[in-house]
Design an enzyme around this catalytic site. Sequence first.
Site, PDB file in Angstrom:
ATOM      1  N   GLU A 138      -5.153  -8.543   0.971  1.00 52.02           N
ATOM      2  CA  GLU A 138      -5.788  -8.214   2.256  1.00 52.02           C
ATOM      3  C   GLU A 138      -7.271  -7.976   2.045  1.00 52.02           C
ATOM      4  OE1 GLU A 138      -4.206  -4.931   4.571  1.00 52.02           O
ATOM      5  OE2 GLU A 138      -2.150  -5.536   4.124  1.00 52.02           O
ATOM      6  N   GLU A 146       0.797  -1.228   0.000  1.00 51.73           N
ATOM      7  CA  GLU A 146       0.000   0.000   0.000  1.00 51.73           C
ATOM      8  C   GLU A 146       0.827   1.273   0.000  1.00 51.73           C
ATOM      9  OE1 GLU A 146      -2.892  -0.105   3.148  1.00 51.73           O
ATOM     10  OE2 GLU A 146      -4.063  -1.656   2.155  1.00 51.73           O
TER      11      GLU A 146
HETATM   12  C1  FCB Z   1      -4.295  -1.975   5.563  1.00 54.19           C
HETATM   13  C2  FCB Z   1      -2.861  -2.226   6.020  1.00 54.19           C
HETATM   14  C3  FCB Z   1      -2.770  -3.192   7.175  1.00 54.19           C
HETATM   15  C4  FCB Z   1      -3.851  -2.915   8.185  1.00 54.19           C
HETATM   16  C5  FCB Z   1      -5.208  -2.984   7.519  1.00 54.19           C
HETATM   17  C6  FCB Z   1      -6.354  -2.823   8.461  1.00 54.19           C
HETATM   18  O1  FCB Z   1      -4.377  -0.704   5.017  1.00 54.19           O
HETATM   19  O2  FCB Z   1      -2.088  -2.709   4.950  1.00 54.19           O
HETATM   20  O3  FCB Z   1      -1.490  -3.091   7.725  1.00 54.19           O
HETATM   21  O4  FCB Z   1      -3.647  -1.664   8.729  1.00 54.19           O
HETATM   22  O5  FCB Z   1      -5.282  -1.987   6.538  1.00 54.19           O
END
Ligand code: FCB
Length: 450
Positions: A355, A163
């Site tokens: 994620e 990210e």
């Molecule tokens: C994402 C991040 C991770 C965590 C989740 C909730 O943006 O990559 O580290 O903070 O959100």
Amino acid sequence: MAFKKDFTWGVASASFQIEGAAFEDGKGPSVWDMLCRKPGASWRGQVGDVACDHYRRYREDIAIMKRLGVRASRFSVSWPRVLPAGVGAVNDKGLDFYDRLVDEYLAAGIEPWLTLFHWDYPLALYHRGGWLNRESADWFGEYARVLAERLGDRVSHWMTLNEPQCFLIIGHEEGRHAPGDQLRFDEVVRAIHHTLLAHGRGVQALRAHAKTKPTVGVAMVASTRMPQTETPADIDAARSAMFAYNPSIFQHNAWWFDPMFKGEYPAEGLARFGPAAPDIQPGDMETIAQPLDFLGVNIYNGQFIEASPEGPRYVDLPPGYPKSAYDNWPITPTCLYWGPRFLHERYGLPIVITENGGCVVDTISLDGCVHDPQRTDYLHRHLLELRRAADDGVPVDGYFYWSFADNFEWNLGDSIRMGLIFTDYPTQRRIPKDSAAWYSEVIRTNGNNL
Ligand code: FCB
């Protein structure tokens, strides 16, 4: 109606959020160790010195993952644990830790998916200008080489950055995340360019130095747009909104993805940024656009779009719309259909959800268990949509639930919980939540029980 046979079912985590041992065995400080110590920067002034104590408890954690049956674990390496000054001398004890970690994963039959950088930037390099310094691309390339040489015989899957949108915009423009800066727009654009260059240099180093052929990707935020109704007009509107110029550079997907996958910045962005546009030197775009094996995206929610005579229009959510316990994130399961679909259409790569996960207010019940039906429901709805994408021909290779266990959520500390495993911080006891058992069954049946 099926996920592919060798679909990768995983869980995700990040070094700073779980390891602790922030100043042990020769680790150098990261920008997060620095930021959390600034008054008011983190919830209740919490610091990540202990987090989930994973540095010491990794064997127990991997044993739990094994019991759940996860096929893969996405974790990150702490750059300053391996290179305390960011470059130069290697900290053997730090590197040894990741060596043992990888071996433990392999012995448990779990594929290690390694993220090179998930935000814990070496403080020493920040003092040398950090991402504003063009040399940051070389620094990252050197770090990638060190890891590829040491772990590249056993780690098959790699991601360069996690990210970049977050650590650059929230960290360098808004200042809520480390390093806590509020830079000018042109400075942020410059830092983005150097970060993209670093990504390219990282990919080159992995391919040049890993002893077995690495599978390389990245884990991007995909700011997802979904059609309000699934009519051709709304679908077109959502697709164009997903990649259009956006006054929020964070939300402007094409600004981040097009350089990596098409070797060019979007023309409209370049024109609108004018003198703030990045200083692109000969060869830069070729470096950035290294061929990747998969596109990893972190998608938690999205925004609905409808067609209108004036063009794509953002649709407000109705009152009382379901939301997660994290920052009012709306629960919008079709993001896991349209996100992968639009991204694959435009960039052509297989998609991995690096994620996705649900945040609810978890407590230990009188029976000693953690019942989290909302998380299971979140997961269920999102996985159904991901499977629909696969059924409609989008090559979806894997899914990583965020997170394996509750952990240190950056500036929010331990105030929110997203894990499948409950972390009882005072005792560091791990309690699998109901959703963990449910996810385990999804994995066992390869999603056929959904
Ligand atoms: C994402 C991040 C991770 C965590 C989740 C909730 O943006 O990559 O580290 O903070 O959100």
